[in-house]
Scaffold this motif. Sequence first.
Motif, short mmCIF file in Angstrom:
data_model
loop_
_atom_site.label_atom_id
_atom_site.label_comp_id
_atom_site.label_asym_id
_atom_site.label_seq_id
_atom_site.Cartn_x
_atom_site.Cartn_y
_atom_site.Cartn_z
N ALA A 1 -77.97 20.54 80.63
CA ALA A 1 -77.76 21.73 80.02
C ALA A 1 -77.36 22.51 81.49
CB ALA A 1 -79.18 22.26 79.43
N ASP A 2 -78.11 22.27 82.47
CA ASP A 2 -77.92 22.74 83.94
C ASP A 2 -76.61 22.29 84.66
OD1 ASP A 2 -80.36 24.05 83.28
OD2 ASP A 2 -81.59 23.02 84.74
N ALA A 3 -76.42 20.89 84.49
CA ALA A 3 -75.22 20.51 85.24
C ALA A 3 -74.00 20.87 84.21
CB ALA A 3 -75.32 18.97 84.95
N SER A 4 -74.06 20.94 83.11
CA SER A 4 -72.97 21.64 82.27
C SER A 4 -72.18 22.81 82.68
CB SER A 4 -73.14 21.50 80.96
OG SER A 4 -74.05 22.27 80.41
N ASN A 5 -73.24 23.73 83.17
CA ASN A 5 -72.63 25.10 83.48
C ASN A 5 -72.75 25.17 84.94
OD1 ASN A 5 -72.58 26.27 80.91
ND2 ASN A 5 -74.68 26.18 80.76
N SER A 6 -72.98 24.21 85.77
CA SER A 6 -72.84 24.46 87.32
C SER A 6 -71.61 24.88 87.75
CB SER A 6 -73.45 22.93 87.84
OG SER A 6 -72.65 21.84 87.59
N LEU A 7 -70.54 24.38 87.48
CA LEU A 7 -69.15 24.57 88.25
C LEU A 7 -69.09 26.09 88.05
CD1 LEU A 7 -67.23 21.43 87.80
CD2 LEU A 7 -68.35 22.33 89.89
N ILE A 8 -69.34 26.52 86.68
CA ILE A 8 -68.84 28.02 86.22
C ILE A 8 -69.90 28.82 87.20
CG2 ILE A 8 -68.92 29.62 84.35
CD1 ILE A 8 -66.86 27.39 83.92
N THR A 9 -71.21 28.41 87.18
CA THR A 9 -71.92 29.38 87.98
C THR A 9 -71.67 29.36 89.43
OG1 THR A 9 -73.86 28.57 86.44
CG2 THR A 9 -74.33 29.57 88.41
N ASN A 10 -71.02 28.46 90.15
CA ASN A 10 -70.87 28.41 91.47
C ASN A 10 -69.26 28.58 91.48
OD1 ASN A 10 -73.35 27.35 92.88
ND2 ASN A 10 -73.19 26.08 91.04
N ALA A 11 -68.77 29.48 90.54
CA ALA A 11 -67.15 29.60 90.82
C ALA A 11 -66.72 30.12 92.06
CB ALA A 11 -66.84 30.56 89.49
N ASN A 12 -67.27 30.95 92.87
CA ASN A 12 -66.92 31.54 93.88
C ASN A 12 -66.72 30.49 95.13
OD1 ASN A 12 -66.68 33.88 92.88
ND2 ASN A 12 -68.92 34.76 93.40
N LEU A 13 -67.75 29.60 94.85
CA LEU A 13 -67.90 28.64 95.90
C LEU A 13 -66.70 27.51 95.75
CD1 LEU A 13 -69.49 27.38 98.48
CD2 LEU A 13 -71.03 26.03 96.78
N VAL A 14 -66.85 27.27 94.57
CA VAL A 14 -65.86 26.12 94.10
C VAL A 14 -64.13 26.60 94.32
CG1 VAL A 14 -64.66 24.91 92.05
CG2 VAL A 14 -67.20 24.97 92.37
N SER A 15 -63.99 27.87 94.15
CA SER A 15 -62.57 28.50 94.31
C SER A 15 -62.19 28.51 95.57
CB SER A 15 -62.44 29.62 93.24
OG SER A 15 -63.22 30.43 93.78
N LYS A 16 -63.17 28.63 96.58
CA LYS A 16 -62.86 29.11 98.11
C LYS A 16 -62.80 28.08 99.12
CE LYS A 16 -63.83 33.77 97.01
NZ LYS A 16 -64.97 35.05 97.59
N VAL A 17 -63.79 27.15 98.96
CA VAL A 17 -64.07 26.17 99.74
C VAL A 17 -63.84 24.65 99.35
CG1 VAL A 17 -65.71 25.24 101.38
CG2 VAL A 17 -65.75 27.85 100.70
N TYR A 18 -63.40 23.78 100.15
CA TYR A 18 -63.14 22.38 99.62
C TYR A 18 -64.49 21.67 99.93
CZ TYR A 18 -62.66 17.32 99.81
OH TYR A 18 -62.84 16.26 99.71
N PHE A 19 -65.02 21.02 99.23
CA PHE A 19 -66.21 19.85 99.31
C PHE A 19 -65.95 19.11 97.99
CE2 PHE A 19 -67.69 23.62 97.09
CZ PHE A 19 -68.43 23.07 95.98
N PRO A 20 -66.47 18.10 97.89
CA PRO A 20 -66.46 17.04 96.76
C PRO A 20 -67.09 17.81 95.67
CG PRO A 20 -67.24 15.79 98.65
CD PRO A 20 -67.01 17.03 99.10
N ARG A 21 -66.50 18.25 94.75
CA ARG A 21 -67.17 19.01 93.42
C ARG A 21 -68.31 18.13 92.85
NH1 ARG A 21 -64.45 22.40 96.34
NH2 ARG A 21 -62.62 23.29 95.65
N LEU A 22 -68.26 16.87 92.78
CA LEU A 22 -69.49 16.00 92.36
C LEU A 22 -70.63 16.60 92.81
CD1 LEU A 22 -69.62 13.42 90.50
CD2 LEU A 22 -69.40 12.31 92.60
N ILE A 23 -70.76 16.91 93.91
CA ILE A 23 -72.16 17.46 94.39
C ILE A 23 -72.88 18.65 93.59
CG2 ILE A 23 -72.91 18.89 96.44
CD1 ILE A 23 -71.31 17.41 98.43
N VAL A 24 -71.84 19.38 93.10
CA VAL A 24 -72.69 20.51 92.24
C VAL A 24 -73.28 20.21 91.14
CG1 VAL A 24 -71.93 22.81 91.20
CG2 VAL A 24 -70.74 22.21 93.02
N PRO A 25 -72.76 19.42 90.20
CA PRO A 25 -73.56 18.92 89.03
C PRO A 25 -74.58 18.14 89.44
CG PRO A 25 -71.40 18.09 88.84
CD PRO A 25 -71.44 18.97 90.01
N THR A 26 -74.46 17.17 90.44
CA THR A 26 -75.54 16.28 90.64
C THR A 26 -76.47 17.09 91.55
OG1 THR A 26 -74.26 15.74 92.66
CG2 THR A 26 -74.16 14.14 90.78
#
Length: 271
Positions: free
Chosen positions: A95-120
Amino acid sequence: MQITIEADQTEKHYLRDLWHYRELFLVLAWRDLAVRYKQTLIGILWAIIRPLLTMLILTFVFHKVAKLPADGSAPYPIMVLAALLPWTFFATALADASNSLITNANLVSKVYFPRLIVPTAYIAVALVDFLISLALMFTLMLYYQFIPTWKIFTLPLFTLLAMLAAIGPGLWITALNVKYRDFRYVIPFLIQFGLYISPVGYSLTQIPSQWLFLYSLNPLVGIIEGFRWAIIGNIPFPSIPLFISCPITLLFLGIGYFKFRKMERSFADII
């Protein structure tokens, strides 16, 4: 001139990036853990109260009302809680991982890093909740004067398997949730449905032998029964469910990682 920074598509460089941004993983996990219990009356005790209340309800329904027996010599509440530990960890992580990228939308859209870090990172937080819930299990053992066998030391192996089972579907649903926001409404239904088709409130012995193979296609069946075998001790080793659960878990892990990596480049644009 516009400069675009994006991940190298080779797995070797991607794994290197994951290691390079390991501190970000720790920061995100710690932040989510702090936010989860911020401004709550009893704080981190929620990680104990939730499985405790669920255990009491399932014990009442399946043992007191339906009169279903327990596995081995363990009291029924211990049998139920042994199944609730991996199930609650899986459900929370998914449940938490499935919404993780949406919750961190500002971070994902502005800075590069491996997105795999967020749900894990969110799955790591669910693991912390799981470790706290273990205190409830040991307390229950003391209450019933139940002494575990040496098999309790195999618990970390089944915990690792539960984590892998959560990561695979979690990555896949996370990627889909970015592109199709309807998935946020599907996830609670899937989790609730999964509780009913998993042997959480009852023993696997209640499943007819002719349906055992089909029932074990749910990878959580083998994981849950592995937890019960490790905690209760004097029950048969769940060889058939685990033999089926392990390859299915690895299959979902591979599919989830592949789907996530395939969609990763478009996350910043879509989100």
